[in-house]
Design a protein around this motif. Sequence first.
Motif, PDB file in Angstrom:
ATOM      1  N   SER A 124      -6.752   6.022  -2.330  1.00 59.83           N
ATOM      2  CA  SER A 124      -7.557   5.186  -1.415  1.00 59.83           C
ATOM      3  C   SER A 124      -7.006   3.679  -0.630  1.00 59.83           C
ATOM      4  O   SER A 124      -7.076   3.026   0.186  1.00 59.83           O
ATOM      5  CB  SER A 124      -8.945   4.938  -2.332  1.00 59.83           C
ATOM      6  OG  SER A 124     -10.270   4.052  -1.517  1.00 59.83           O
ATOM      7  N   ILE A 125      -6.000   2.762  -1.437  1.00 60.15           N
ATOM      8  CA  ILE A 125      -5.434   2.039  -1.074  1.00 60.15           C
ATOM      9  C   ILE A 125      -4.670   1.843  -0.895  1.00 60.15           C
ATOM     10  O   ILE A 125      -4.253   1.053   0.228  1.00 60.15           O
ATOM     11  CB  ILE A 125      -5.261   1.013  -2.667  1.00 60.15           C
ATOM     12  CG1 ILE A 125      -6.569   0.430  -3.659  1.00 60.15           C
ATOM     13  CG2 ILE A 125      -4.143  -0.146  -2.022  1.00 60.15           C
ATOM     14  CD1 ILE A 125      -6.074   0.001  -4.755  1.00 60.15           C
ATOM     15  N   LEU A 138      -4.309   2.075 -12.035  1.00 60.10           N
ATOM     16  CA  LEU A 138      -5.280   2.860 -11.264  1.00 60.10           C
ATOM     17  C   LEU A 138      -4.993   4.360 -11.367  1.00 60.10           C
ATOM     18  O   LEU A 138      -4.159   4.766 -11.982  1.00 60.10           O
ATOM     19  CB  LEU A 138      -4.190   2.700  -9.948  1.00 60.10           C
ATOM     20  CG  LEU A 138      -4.410   0.866  -9.786  1.00 60.10           C
ATOM     21  CD1 LEU A 138      -3.603   1.234  -8.191  1.00 60.10           C
ATOM     22  CD2 LEU A 138      -5.888   0.674  -9.329  1.00 60.10           C
ATOM     23  N   ASP A 139      -5.971   4.581 -11.261  1.00 64.36           N
ATOM     24  CA  ASP A 139      -5.606   6.896 -11.376  1.00 64.36           C
ATOM     25  C   ASP A 139      -5.267   6.752  -9.915  1.00 64.36           C
ATOM     26  O   ASP A 139      -5.326   6.007  -8.797  1.00 64.36           O
ATOM     27  CB  ASP A 139      -7.210   7.021 -11.662  1.00 64.36           C
ATOM     28  CG  ASP A 139      -7.995   6.779 -10.758  1.00 64.36           C
ATOM     29  OD1 ASP A 139      -7.880   6.716  -9.089  1.00 64.36           O
ATOM     30  OD2 ASP A 139      -9.544   6.705 -11.218  1.00 64.36           O
ATOM     31  N   ARG A 197      -5.527   2.641   3.351  1.00 63.17           N
ATOM     32  CA  ARG A 197      -6.487   1.769   3.624  1.00 63.17           C
ATOM     33  C   ARG A 197      -6.022   0.725   4.527  1.00 63.17           C
ATOM     34  O   ARG A 197      -4.543   0.521   4.894  1.00 63.17           O
ATOM     35  CB  ARG A 197      -7.018   0.283   3.034  1.00 63.17           C
ATOM     36  CG  ARG A 197      -7.394  -0.347   3.535  1.00 63.17           C
ATOM     37  CD  ARG A 197      -8.116  -1.513   2.111  1.00 63.17           C
ATOM     38  NE  ARG A 197      -8.290  -0.520   1.075  1.00 63.17           N
ATOM     39  CZ  ARG A 197      -8.629  -1.543   0.221  1.00 63.17           C
ATOM     40  NH1 ARG A 197      -7.546  -2.517  -0.227  1.00 63.17           N
ATOM     41  NH2 ARG A 197      -9.218  -1.058  -1.608  1.00 63.17           N
ATOM     42  N   VAL A 255      -6.902   8.591  -7.983  1.00 62.55           N
ATOM     43  CA  VAL A 255      -7.797   8.619  -6.249  1.00 62.55           C
ATOM     44  C   VAL A 255      -8.170   7.575  -5.626  1.00 62.55           C
ATOM     45  O   VAL A 255      -7.542   6.750  -4.655  1.00 62.55           O
ATOM     46  CB  VAL A 255      -9.059   9.239  -6.630  1.00 62.55           C
ATOM     47  CG1 VAL A 255     -10.330   8.549  -6.119  1.00 62.55           C
ATOM     48  CG2 VAL A 255      -9.608  10.702  -7.012  1.00 62.55           C
ATOM     49  N   THR A 256      -7.688   6.644  -6.846  1.00 61.71           N
ATOM     50  CA  THR A 256      -8.531   4.587  -6.639  1.00 61.71           C
ATOM     51  C   THR A 256      -6.847   4.305  -5.918  1.00 61.71           C
ATOM     52  O   THR A 256      -6.720   3.768  -4.781  1.00 61.71           O
ATOM     53  CB  THR A 256      -8.173   3.998  -7.399  1.00 61.71           C
ATOM     54  OG1 THR A 256      -9.193   4.367  -8.285  1.00 61.71           O
ATOM     55  CG2 THR A 256      -7.787   2.434  -6.614  1.00 61.71           C
ATOM     56  N   ARG A 284       1.173  -0.670  -0.051  1.00 65.61           N
ATOM     57  CA  ARG A 284      -0.037   0.310  -0.241  1.00 65.61           C
ATOM     58  C   ARG A 284       0.648   1.335   0.231  1.00 65.61           C
ATOM     59  O   ARG A 284       0.393   1.724  -0.672  1.00 65.61           O
ATOM     60  CB  ARG A 284      -1.086  -0.027   1.115  1.00 65.61           C
ATOM     61  CG  ARG A 284      -2.075  -1.035   0.854  1.00 65.61           C
ATOM     62  CD  ARG A 284      -2.861  -1.587   2.104  1.00 65.61           C
ATOM     63  NE  ARG A 284      -3.768  -2.742   1.803  1.00 65.61           N
ATOM     64  CZ  ARG A 284      -4.676  -3.080   2.427  1.00 65.61           C
ATOM     65  NH1 ARG A 284      -5.198  -2.593   3.802  1.00 65.61           N
ATOM     66  NH2 ARG A 284      -5.578  -3.815   2.536  1.00 65.61           N
TER      67      ARG A 284
END
Length: 79
Positions: A70-71, A63-64, A74, A66-67, A47
């Motif tokens: 987010s990942i 992936l962008d 986490r 934002v993603t 991550r």
Amino acid sequence: GSDMKIRMNQNGSAAFSANQSAPSSLSALLSDATNAINVWRWRRRERRAIRHLDDHMLRDIGLDRVTAESIGTRPFWKA
């Protein structure tokens, strides 16, 4: 429930054993805990790495930004 049995070792100490439906020993529990910690460490590393990829690398893996954020944010204990 589990069917616990007690047997005596040659040195006179008691040893506990369980049937197959329960963890068979302390070493099995320690092994499970070690495996969980290793998974958590792997997740944390992965991550963190995703959060530090540049936009070009993120596009390469689909992936962008934002993603990836987010990942990357986490908690390690969540799948």
